[in-house]
Design a protein around this motif. Structure first.
Motif, PDB file in Angstrom:
ATOM      1  N   ALA A 117       0.805  -1.221   0.000  1.00 40.07           N
ATOM      2  CA  ALA A 117       0.000   0.000   0.000  1.00 40.07           C
ATOM      3  C   ALA A 117       0.838   1.271   0.000  1.00 40.07           C
ATOM      4  O   ALA A 117       0.281   2.374   0.032  1.00 40.07           O
ATOM      5  N   LEU A 118       2.161   1.146  -0.044  1.00 41.32           N
ATOM      6  CA  LEU A 118       3.026   2.330   0.021  1.00 41.32           C
ATOM      7  C   LEU A 118       3.371   2.810  -1.388  1.00 41.32           C
ATOM      8  O   LEU A 118       4.164   2.173  -2.098  1.00 41.32           O
ATOM      9  N   PRO A 119       2.807   3.933  -1.812  1.00 39.91           N
ATOM     10  CA  PRO A 119       3.050   4.393  -3.185  1.00 39.91           C
ATOM     11  C   PRO A 119       4.508   4.716  -3.465  1.00 39.91           C
ATOM     12  O   PRO A 119       4.981   4.573  -4.597  1.00 39.91           O
ATOM     13  N   GLY A 120       5.236   5.137  -2.433  1.00 36.36           N
ATOM     14  CA  GLY A 120       6.638   5.501  -2.637  1.00 36.36           C
ATOM     15  C   GLY A 120       7.551   4.332  -2.913  1.00 36.36           C
ATOM     16  O   GLY A 120       8.728   4.526  -3.246  1.00 36.36           O
ATOM     17  N   LEU A 121       7.036   3.114  -2.795  1.00 36.17           N
ATOM     18  CA  LEU A 121       7.862   1.929  -3.054  1.00 36.17           C
ATOM     19  C   LEU A 121       7.540   1.276  -4.395  1.00 36.17           C
ATOM     20  O   LEU A 121       8.137   0.255  -4.746  1.00 36.17           O
ATOM     21  N   GLN A 122       6.601   1.841  -5.126  1.00 33.15           N
ATOM     22  CA  GLN A 122       6.275   1.294  -6.440  1.00 33.15           C
ATOM     23  C   GLN A 122       7.423   1.565  -7.416  1.00 33.15           C
ATOM     24  O   GLN A 122       8.119   2.573  -7.321  1.00 33.15           O
ATOM     25  N   SER A 123       7.620   0.655  -8.351  1.00 33.05           N
ATOM     26  CA  SER A 123       8.784   0.729  -9.238  1.00 33.05           C
ATOM     27  C   SER A 123       8.845   2.032 -10.023  1.00 33.05           C
ATOM     28  O   SER A 123       9.930   2.596 -10.232  1.00 33.05           O
ATOM     29  N   ASP A 124       7.678   2.548 -10.452  1.00 30.53           N
ATOM     30  CA  ASP A 124       7.704   3.792 -11.223  1.00 30.53           C
ATOM     31  C   ASP A 124       8.066   4.987 -10.356  1.00 30.53           C
ATOM     32  O   ASP A 124       8.577   6.007 -10.842  1.00 30.53           O
ATOM     33  N   ALA A 125       7.820   4.884  -9.044  1.00 34.37           N
ATOM     34  CA  ALA A 125       8.163   5.972  -8.127  1.00 34.37           C
ATOM     35  C   ALA A 125       9.631   5.934  -7.738  1.00 34.37           C
ATOM     36  O   ALA A 125      10.278   6.977  -7.606  1.00 34.37           O
ATOM     37  N   VAL A 126      10.164   4.734  -7.554  1.00 34.17           N
ATOM     38  CA  VAL A 126      11.544   4.594  -7.091  1.00 34.17           C
ATOM     39  C   VAL A 126      12.537   4.814  -8.231  1.00 34.17           C
ATOM     40  O   VAL A 126      13.561   5.494  -8.075  1.00 34.17           O
ATOM     41  N   GLY A 127      12.274   4.201  -9.365  1.00 30.75           N
ATOM     42  CA  GLY A 127      13.172   4.356 -10.500  1.00 30.75           C
ATOM     43  C   GLY A 127      14.362   3.420 -10.483  1.00 30.75           C
ATOM     44  O   GLY A 127      15.188   3.447 -11.390  1.00 30.75           O
ATOM     45  N   LYS A 128      14.469   2.611  -9.448  1.00 35.12           N
ATOM     46  CA  LYS A 128      15.538   1.619  -9.351  1.00 35.12           C
ATOM     47  C   LYS A 128      14.941   0.317  -8.808  1.00 35.12           C
ATOM     48  O   LYS A 128      13.900   0.356  -8.133  1.00 35.12           O
ATOM     49  N   PRO A 129      15.569  -0.820  -9.087  1.00 34.69           N
ATOM     50  CA  PRO A 129      14.999  -2.088  -8.617  1.00 34.69           C
ATOM     51  C   PRO A 129      14.901  -2.146  -7.095  1.00 34.69           C
ATOM     52  O   PRO A 129      15.853  -1.814  -6.384  1.00 34.69           O
ATOM     53  N   VAL A 130      13.740  -2.570  -6.603  1.00 34.41           N
ATOM     54  CA  VAL A 130      13.508  -2.761  -5.176  1.00 34.41           C
ATOM     55  C   VAL A 130      12.985  -4.175  -4.969  1.00 34.41           C
ATOM     56  O   VAL A 130      12.045  -4.604  -5.641  1.00 34.41           O
ATOM     57  N   SER A 131      13.598  -4.896  -4.046  1.00 38.20           N
ATOM     58  CA  SER A 131      13.146  -6.254  -3.729  1.00 38.20           C
ATOM     59  C   SER A 131      13.095  -6.404  -2.214  1.00 38.20           C
ATOM     60  O   SER A 131      13.510  -5.518  -1.467  1.00 38.20           O
ATOM     61  N   THR A 132      12.557  -7.515  -1.757  1.00 42.53           N
ATOM     62  CA  THR A 132      12.483  -7.785  -0.323  1.00 42.53           C
ATOM     63  C   THR A 132      13.195  -9.092  -0.006  1.00 42.53           C
ATOM     64  O   THR A 132      13.419  -9.930  -0.883  1.00 42.53           O
ATOM     65  N   MET A 133      13.540  -9.241   1.257  1.00 46.52           N
ATOM     66  CA  MET A 133      14.092 -10.489   1.759  1.00 46.52           C
ATOM     67  C   MET A 133      13.566 -10.689   3.175  1.00 46.52           C
ATOM     68  O   MET A 133      13.192  -9.714   3.847  1.00 46.52           O
ATOM     69  N   PRO A 134      13.493 -11.924   3.643  1.00 42.82           N
ATOM     70  CA  PRO A 134      12.997 -12.152   5.001  1.00 42.82           C
ATOM     71  C   PRO A 134      14.000 -11.701   6.052  1.00 42.82           C
ATOM     72  O   PRO A 134      15.208 -11.653   5.801  1.00 42.82           O
ATOM     73  N   THR A 135      13.488 -11.357   7.211  1.00 43.03           N
ATOM     74  CA  THR A 135      14.354 -11.029   8.335  1.00 43.03           C
ATOM     75  C   THR A 135      14.737 -12.296   9.082  1.00 43.03           C
ATOM     76  O   THR A 135      14.095 -13.338   8.953  1.00 43.03           O
TER      77      THR A 135
END
Length: 262
Positions: free
Chosen positions: A67-85
């Motif tokens: 739900a965070l718009p600032g983390l969408q790919s078009d907003a960030v402009g660079k690859p963003v991925s997740t990993m488990p803690t």
């Protein structure tokens, strides 16, 4: 030098986070500051640095990020991925290091004031032969930026410093300091064991104010398989202001609202 992967620690504690409860959110990373979640602010700053190529967010429930718009790919402009803690921040960094290798830039989701210039300044002063580098800020510049802030000070013979939640795992020996961090984190409630591991003379010199920051870094390197550990100082005291408690949150919100964070 470009090409860094940035790791953002955004997980929550197994029993919950008191500050998240205070703010009414599931994760501290999601706390809203002037309409923007802290994690979004951190990712935007990282993405704006030309030194950072991609961003990895370590979080236990990645679905909360949708739900965070600032983390969408078009907003960030660079690859963003997740990993488990993993079980604690040091274990998560260890897992990320094994997965991503070096160089790995590490910061935290509660670094809400983070600015691209601080990232670039930090990377520019990292010694080229260091395996691990940690950013600090001197007490005078921190208190000049935020006179009423209450921080935890590292009291060395060459001055008082506060951590800036910016680390670079740079060289092949980085795994050693991260392993030591895991050991010290596990022993934080056993002070005798902690002092024995660090060395009684080391602890005494620190207690008496006779230990320099350079000697402290060298000792940590010795205990990490002779890795090269460096501590560097940033010029902007705001870099040491993170959000650990309600008073920090109030301060950061006030700084952003009044333009003092710019």
């Amino acid at each position: 030098m470009a090409g860094f992967t940035a790791l953002v620690l955004a997980g929550t504690r197994p029993g919950g986070d008191p500050l998240a409860d205070y703010a009414g959110v599931s994760h501290k990373a999601l706390i809203d500051i002037d309409g923007v979640a802290m994690l979004e602010r951190v990712v935007v700053a990282l993405a704006a640095s030309p030194q950072v190529d991609r961003i990895v967010i370590a979080i236990d429930r990645p679905e909360v990020l949708r739900a965070l718009p600032g983390l969408q790919s078009d907003a960030v402009g660079k690859p963003v991925s997740t990993m488990p803690t993993e079980d604690g921040p040091s274990a998560t960094v260890s897992s990320a290091l094994a997965r991503e290798a070096t160089p790995l830039l590490v910061t935290t989701a509660d670094h809400a004031l983070l600015r691209p210039q601080w990232i670039d300044d930090f990377l520019s002063v990292c010694p080229p032969d260091a395996d691990v580098v940690a950013a600090l800020a001197r007490r005078d510049v921190v208190e000049a930026a935020a006179p009423h802030t209450r921080r935890t000070w590292l009291r060395f013979s060459d001055g008082d410093f506060s951590g800036c939640n910016l680390f670079l795992l740079a060289g092949p020996g980085a795994a050693g300091p991260v392993s030591l961090w895991r050991e010290l984190e596990a022993a934080r409630k056993r002070p005798v064991h902690l002092m024995r591991r660090l060395g009684w003379l080391f602890a005494l010199r620190y207690r008496l104010g006779r230990l320099s920051s350079a000697r402290a870094a060298a000792r940590l390197g010795e205990l990490s398989g002779n890795a090269c550990v460096a501590l560097v100082s940033l010029r902007d005291g705001r870099a040491a202001i993170d959000v650990d408690k309600p008073s920090d949150l109030d301060l950061v919100r006030e700084m952003i609202a009044t333009g003092r964070a710019a």
